[in-house]
Design a protein around this motif. Sequence first.
Motif, PDB file in Angstrom:
ATOM      1  N   ILE A 147      61.948  23.632  38.996  1.00 31.73           N
ATOM      2  CA  ILE A 147      61.837  23.322  40.320  1.00 31.73           C
ATOM      3  C   ILE A 147      61.973  21.887  40.817  1.00 31.73           C
ATOM      4  CG2 ILE A 147      60.697  24.112  42.625  1.00 31.73           C
ATOM      5  CD1 ILE A 147      59.687  26.494  41.071  1.00 31.73           C
ATOM      6  N   ARG A 151      64.862  20.310  43.036  1.00 36.05           N
ATOM      7  CA  ARG A 151      64.838  19.677  44.532  1.00 36.05           C
ATOM      8  C   ARG A 151      65.368  18.553  44.396  1.00 36.05           C
ATOM      9  NH1 ARG A 151      61.375  22.370  47.851  1.00 36.05           N
ATOM     10  NH2 ARG A 151      61.341  20.677  49.101  1.00 36.05           N
ATOM     11  N   SER A 164      64.340  26.523  45.814  1.00 35.71           N
ATOM     12  CA  SER A 164      63.213  26.169  45.106  1.00 35.71           C
ATOM     13  C   SER A 164      62.163  27.505  45.626  1.00 35.71           C
ATOM     14  CB  SER A 164      62.515  24.839  45.570  1.00 35.71           C
ATOM     15  OG  SER A 164      62.580  24.587  46.811  1.00 35.71           O
TER      16      SER A 164
END
Lengths: 253, 168
Positions: A147, A151, A164
């Motif tokens: 994640i 991002r 996410s």
Amino acid sequence: MVSEALKRLWHKLGSPRWFFALTTPWVTGLGCAALILLLWGTVWGLAFAPADYQQGNSFRIMYVHVPAAMLAQSLYIGMGVAGFVGLVWRMKLADVAISASLPLGMLVTALALFSGSVWGAPTWGSWWEWDGRTVSTLVLFFLYVGIFALREAILDSTLRARASALIAMVGTINIPIIKYSVEWWNTLHQPASFSLTEKPAMPSEMWLPLLVMALGFYCFAAFVVLLRMRAEILQREMHARWVMQWITERRVA
Amino acid sequence: MNPKRKQRLYLTVFLFLVAGGVTALLIQISGENMNMFYPPKDVVSGNAPVGERLRAGGMVMDGSVIRSTQNLGVTFVLTDHQGAEFSVRYTGILPDLFREGQGILVEGQLNNDGVLEATEVLAKHDENYMPPELMELQTAEQQQTPEPVMSAYPSSSMPLPQSSSDDS
């Protein structure tokens, strides 16, 4: 009546400004509590708690390992809930919460894995073994890393939030796997010493320091996540009038 | 809740359930492969493959540890205290927690005689922790009332300190 109040709270949560004002007095308290609890728990656990009849002093790694592992999973559950809220209600604060919990979650998962390794070396006789508990915890670490990388890679903020949120939510499936891995399969890792229904598998002079440490870890996490959320809110709302106002007020004070 | 949000809610919950279902199925299919080791029962009954690298686990049987006088060689018997047991041969350094009555994992190959030639020995400890003084107290109590207080494996008795004659 209660549902009305809850509904109002829910709507207020949609306002980053309201959240910012609400949490201002909490930050210092949480920080102090974390500092005191962590110091207290460390000294108590490392110096005063009795050694284990079997493992001697190496069992004291528990005072770092167990709270770190608990927090690693709790932070992920928090991210999963935030992801769900973000996906359905498109709440800005949900994405702020995910981005604020990510680095800390990644770090404590790494700490849980590392301290487990250090504990495993003298007691099991091995730094790493591929059993259900260790592998599912490693998966948790990779979820955090994934994640985080995602991002960094997505520039569009709406898409970033949605992607996410989705992984955070779906990844929570791993949490019960971590929890029950030691019961479903034969593992090298021992089963849990604590449960909600039974008394702990150790005397109170051993688990009380652990409780203090766990509370300290949670206060520290709340402190860090709040600080990061507040910083991110300020950054996102940089051009809003209330932010300008807050900054000038602080300058005067 | 407005209809659009409701739709998103259903879609999200659906997605979550599908992902959860797929994971549950995958775990179900993996079945035995998710286990880290074979229990003594499987080794005795022939469920564990002969001549392949595998892991097996059990409790070290009391009085079964024989150490070589020339080298680090050691043989011992792993049991589930329910009738199934097999011998292990190993040369090397044993973990600190190795002792009679302890839960142990061994990695190696089963030979045709049903003896496991181990290349690695790991100690498994249980979820119970206790200061040594309390442990002595409990052992003394236990000798009066033979009811087991705690165990890592079902129907295993506690490792008594005086029975660990192997750490000399």
